[in-house]
Structures are given as C-alpha cells and as structure tokens.
Design a protein around this motif. Structure first.
Motif, mmCIF file in Angstrom:
data_model
loop_
_atom_site.group_PDB
_atom_site.id
_atom_site.type_symbol
_atom_site.label_atom_id
_atom_site.label_comp_id
_atom_site.label_asym_id
_atom_site.label_seq_id
_atom_site.Cartn_x
_atom_site.Cartn_y
_atom_site.Cartn_z
ATOM 1 N N ARG A 29 0.792 -1.234 0.000
ATOM 2 C CA ARG A 29 0.000 0.000 0.000
ATOM 3 C C ARG A 29 0.825 1.286 0.000
ATOM 4 O O ARG A 29 0.314 2.348 -0.304
ATOM 5 N N THR A 31 -12.112 -3.155 12.772
ATOM 6 C CA THR A 31 -12.046 -3.703 11.407
ATOM 7 C C THR A 31 -11.624 -5.172 11.493
ATOM 8 O O THR A 31 -11.345 -5.679 12.582
ATOM 9 N N GLY A 70 -4.095 -10.152 1.166
ATOM 10 C CA GLY A 70 -5.082 -9.131 0.800
ATOM 11 C C GLY A 70 -5.690 -8.494 2.041
ATOM 12 O O GLY A 70 -5.856 -7.264 2.109
ATOM 13 N N ILE A 71 -6.005 -9.324 3.029
ATOM 14 C CA ILE A 71 -6.585 -8.792 4.276
ATOM 15 C C ILE A 71 -5.541 -7.947 5.005
ATOM 16 O O ILE A 71 -5.856 -6.896 5.557
ATOM 17 N N GLU A 119 -5.521 -4.592 3.366
ATOM 18 C CA GLU A 119 -6.699 -3.793 3.764
ATOM 19 C C GLU A 119 -6.534 -3.267 5.189
ATOM 20 O O GLU A 119 -6.876 -2.120 5.486
ATOM 21 N N GLU A 137 -4.271 -0.362 5.223
ATOM 22 C CA GLU A 137 -4.955 0.841 4.738
ATOM 23 C C GLU A 137 -5.772 1.505 5.854
ATOM 24 O O GLU A 137 -5.744 2.725 6.020
#
Ligand code: GDP
Length: 311
Positions: free
Chosen positions: A21, A288, A296-297, A300, A303
C-alpha cells in the motif's frame, strides 16, 4: 515516512500488507532483538529474520517460522557433538546466521548487517534492529522452583509451559537505540505498533532508553494493531505472559498497556464490544477485520491503520 515497531511473524504478516500500500522505501521497521540467541556459535536474530524472509516471500507460511523448503541435516549432525538441537535451525537459514556472525567478527554492527541481509533478499523496507547493544529477555518462572530462563529456553525448549512470574530485559538500561531509531520515530507521519507480543516483542523496544519518551511526545499519531482477537492471541504465548503481569487478555488490556504512548488502537470486529471501554481510556478505537489470513486482508488492514493518522 512511516515507522513500525515489530516483533516476528505477526508483524511480518502486517508489513507484507503494508508494503503493498505504500512505497516500501519510505517505511522504517524497528525490530525487537531481545530474542537474539547464540546457537552453534552463531548469532541468531529470530525476529529480524522472520521479517526479512516473509517480506522476501521466502518464509514457510504453514509452519509459521523459518524458510520454505528447509531441511535440518546440519542441526541434527551437530547433535552428535552434544550441541543443543531443540532450536530448529534450518540448513538454508544457517547461511544467514553464518553471514551475520562473520560480519560481527569483522566488526560490523547489527544495523549494518541487517541492512545487508535485507538488501540481499530484495527487501526495500528499511529494517533496523532496536539496538546494536545486547538486550536479552529473561523470563522468571515459578514451577517446582523459581528459575530464570532465556526467552528461547522458555518459549521453544520448554514450550511456554512453565508459569511466568516476571520478565526483565537484561542490558536494556545501558543499551543505546540503534542509529536512526529515534529520528525515524520523530520524523514519521505515522508510527505503527504492529500486531506483536506486547510483553516480549514490543516490550524490549520500549525498554530501550528514550524510545518510550519519543513515542509519548507524538502519541496522537501512534497507532497499534491489537494482537488479541476474541480473548486470545492469534498465535504464540502472549496470554501466558500478559495474565501474570496483570495485563488483561483483551483489547482493553492492550489499550491500557499502550495508552501512554499510543493514541489509536485498531481492534477486530469480533471485539467491537470493547470499543467503548478502549475509548474510556483515552485511546481511539477503530474496528475492522484484523485476522490476516491472507495478504489481501493484511493490505486492507494496513490501509485502515494508515487512515487513522493524518498523511
Ligand atoms: P513472534 O515473535 O513470531 O511470536 O511474533 P510477534 O511478536 O510479531 O507476534 C505474535 C503476536 O502477533 C501474537 O500475539 C499474535 O496474536 C499476533 N498475531 C499474529 N497473527 C495475527 C493476525 O493475523 N492478526 C492479529 N491481529 N494479530 C496477529
């Protein structure tokens, strides 16, 4: 610039997401070295190596530590001479420890050697040990008698079974932060406390003189990811260390433990019910999915963490 404080595998998974990211060369990772140990006469830095191997995509994901495709012939052969074999050094992994040890003998410091190792593995995050000086976690246990164990003896040899009485970080008071550690904490737009063992991974970093003060001075832009989900660690012995030291095994316990140095705690959706109690401690709660079952998690999650601080 982002600075992350890190232990081993939990942190490594998170950083693998973070590097998807942000520009990796803008991330400094300050890594715990209080688990370092000498085996076969070689200097082993388990947390640094877990991070480098994971970020290089070379780690054994199923096993949770070490390199993929390992064999263990060298450590088994060393057993013939009475060397301890309970710390499973892989044959490929030993190349890292040979290199580190040889460079230490040359007079290079751990900061330089860690940068060399990271570069050789193609890792572009700036990986730095918390200190070039020896700090060692000593676990005092109370079973049949009160005994002192080195961290790896308690965790690996004795499988974290002996009940913990207390933990200390030998050498911490006299240790200097490694070059760039304090400056990276001061200069970062965000400081992230990775999902790591709060007692024996983040604890030693905070015990290095001045680190805690520099974090406290910028507390509002320090965000921690809670390593406890649903009342237990995702892996490892965090609960067996937290409970005896009076740290509740929940996001509230983590928030209390970090409140002085950390303005925001990111906790898992299964623990949403704790958000109000975390905020009552003066720590913002962000809820979250924090279980990094795939990269991928993890990306996220990174982020969400980055969104907790002004860029
Ligand atoms: P170790 O030296 O390999 O045990 O590594 P760390 O100190 O980095 O990590 C251990 C901590 O990371 C444990 O308390 C785990 O609960 C936590 N952890 C591992 N994986 C995850 C995850 O997917 N999500 C969260 N939130 N925490 C995790």
């Amino acid at each position: 610039m982002i600075t992350a404080l890190a232990g081993g595998v939990g942190a490594a998974r998170f950083l693998a997401g973070l590097q998807q990211r942000v520009n990796p060369s803008e991330v400094t990772v300050v890594v715990n070295t209080a688990d370092d140990e000498t085996f076969l006469g070689l200097h082993v830095s388990p947390d640094i190596d877990s991070i480098i191997y994971t970020l290089a995509g070379a780690s054994d994901i199923a096993q949770g530590w070490g390199l993929a495709g390992e064999s263990y012939r060298t450590i088994e052969a060393a057993g013939r001479f009475g060397e301890p074999t309970w710390f499973r050094l892989g044959d490929l992994d030993i190349a890292t420890h040979l290199y580190r040890t040889r460079r230490l003998h040359d007079g290079a410091d751990l900061t330089t050697i860690t940068a060399e190792l990271a570069q050789a593995w193609g890792v572009t995050l700036n990986i730095v040990p918390m200190s070039n000086d020896a700090v060692r976690t000593i676990v005092t246990v109370d079973d049949s008698e009160r005994r002192e164990l080195k961290m790896q003896e308690w965790f690996v040899k004795e499988r974290s079974q002996p009940p913990v009485h207390s933990v200390r970080f030998e050498g911490a008071a006299a240790a200097q932060p490694a070059p760039g550690v304090l400056a990276s904490i001061d200069a970062a737009t965000a400081v992230i406390i990775c999902p790591s063992n709060p007692v024996i991974s983040i604890g030693p970093i905070l015990a290095v003189p001045s680190v805690r003060e520099h974090l406290r001075a910028r507390r509002e832009t320090v965000t921690a990811v809670c390593p406890i989900i649903g009342g237990r660690p995702v892996k490892g012995p965090a609960d067996r260390l937290m409970r005896p030291l009076g740290i509740e095994v929940s996001p509230v316990g983590i928030a209390q433990h970090y409140a002085e140095i950390c303005g925001t705690l990111v906790l898992d959706t299964v623990d949403a019910k704790y958000a109000a109690a975390v905020e009552a401690l003066g720590v913002r709660a962000v809820v979250t999915n924090t279980l990094m079952s795939d990269p991928g998690i993890a990306a996220e999650l990174a982020e969400v963490v980055l969104a907790t601080v002004p860029s």
